[in-house]
Design an enzyme around this catalytic site. Structure first.
Site, short mmCIF file in Angstrom:
data_model
loop_
_atom_site.label_atom_id
_atom_site.label_comp_id
_atom_site.label_asym_id
_atom_site.label_seq_id
_atom_site.Cartn_x
_atom_site.Cartn_y
_atom_site.Cartn_z
N CYS A 62 41.21 60.96 49.35
CA CYS A 62 41.70 60.85 47.98
C CYS A 62 43.20 61.14 47.94
O CYS A 62 43.68 62.08 48.58
CB CYS A 62 40.94 61.88 47.13
SG CYS A 62 40.89 61.51 45.41
N HIS A 63 43.95 60.33 47.19
CA HIS A 63 45.39 60.55 47.05
C HIS A 63 45.68 61.73 46.12
O HIS A 63 45.01 61.87 45.10
CB HIS A 63 46.06 59.31 46.45
CG HIS A 63 46.08 58.13 47.35
ND1 HIS A 63 45.03 57.26 47.45
CD2 HIS A 63 47.02 57.69 48.21
CE1 HIS A 63 45.33 56.31 48.31
NE2 HIS A 63 46.53 56.56 48.80
N MET A 107 37.94 60.01 40.71
CA MET A 107 37.49 61.15 41.52
C MET A 107 37.86 62.47 40.87
O MET A 107 37.11 63.45 40.95
CB MET A 107 38.06 61.06 42.94
CG MET A 107 37.54 59.87 43.73
SD MET A 107 35.73 59.72 43.73
CE MET A 107 35.27 61.25 44.50
N ASP A 155 26.90 79.17 38.57
CA ASP A 155 27.33 80.42 39.19
C ASP A 155 27.29 81.58 38.20
O ASP A 155 26.83 82.67 38.53
CB ASP A 155 28.73 80.27 39.77
CG ASP A 155 29.23 81.56 40.39
OD1 ASP A 155 28.53 82.10 41.27
OD2 ASP A 155 30.31 82.04 39.99
#
Length: 184
Positions: A76-77, A113, A128
């Site tokens: 990924c960039h 993304m 969590d």
């Protein structure tokens, strides 16, 4: 159908060359949800979670995750984000919380993304923070809803957005190279 872009002619993984692409405004919207026990949802919405403001912390986690996506996804960039929005909604009857992340940039490559990573980390943060009271929470339907900008233009998910039968990917630690896709 388009070809996979992250492989060269010899099948080796590569980072896509975006140098010749034009800078355009790019927007991506992704969503997902986490199911939980009704009591867990009530505690979150009532501000009674032992670890604090669950949705406030999950919002910050989503924003932070969008900014660090290139560190997590190998090809990924790195992207200079111009805006990130995070929204939560819930359904008491279904006992779930949904997260929607909108990521924006002006650049040579999209922000799908980043939006997907933001949603995933927001849901993981909820898990969590609440796992002490509900280890059975499940995340699902994490997907891209919409993207705008770039050569491919505007894309939106279909109303159902999912295949007619869910797909499960099974992984064996003994044979790390062996993956099996099974329609359920």
């Amino acid at each position: 159908m388009s070809e996979f872009t992250h492989f060269d002619e010899r099948g080796r993984a590569v980072m896509v060359d975006v140098a010749d692409k034009d800078d355009t405004r790019r927007i991506a919207v992704a969503s997902g949800r986490i199911h939980m026990l009704p009591d867990t949802l009530a505690r979150i919405l009532g501000g009674q979670a032992a670890k604090g403001d669950v949705l406030g912390i999950a919002r910050i986690a989503a924003i932070q995750a969008t900014k660090r996506t290139a560190e997590l996804i190998p090809l990924c960039h790195p992207i200079a984000l111009t805006k990130v929005g995070v929204e939560f909604s819930h359904d008491a009857d279904g006992s779930w919380i949904a997260c929607t992340v909108t990521a924006e940039t002006v650049g040579k490559t999209g922000v799908e993304m980043e939006a997907l990573t933001g949603v995933s980390v927001a849901l993981l943060t909820i898990y969590d923070m609440c796992k002490a009271v509900d280890r059975g929470m499940r995340m699902e339907d994490i997907r891209l809803l919409e993207k705008q900008g770039g050569r491919s233009g505007h894309w939106q998910a279909t109303p159902s957005g999912v295949p007619s039968s869910p797909i499960v990917i099974l992984y064996s630690a003994r044979t790390a190279a062996r993956w099996m896709i099974v329609a359920v």
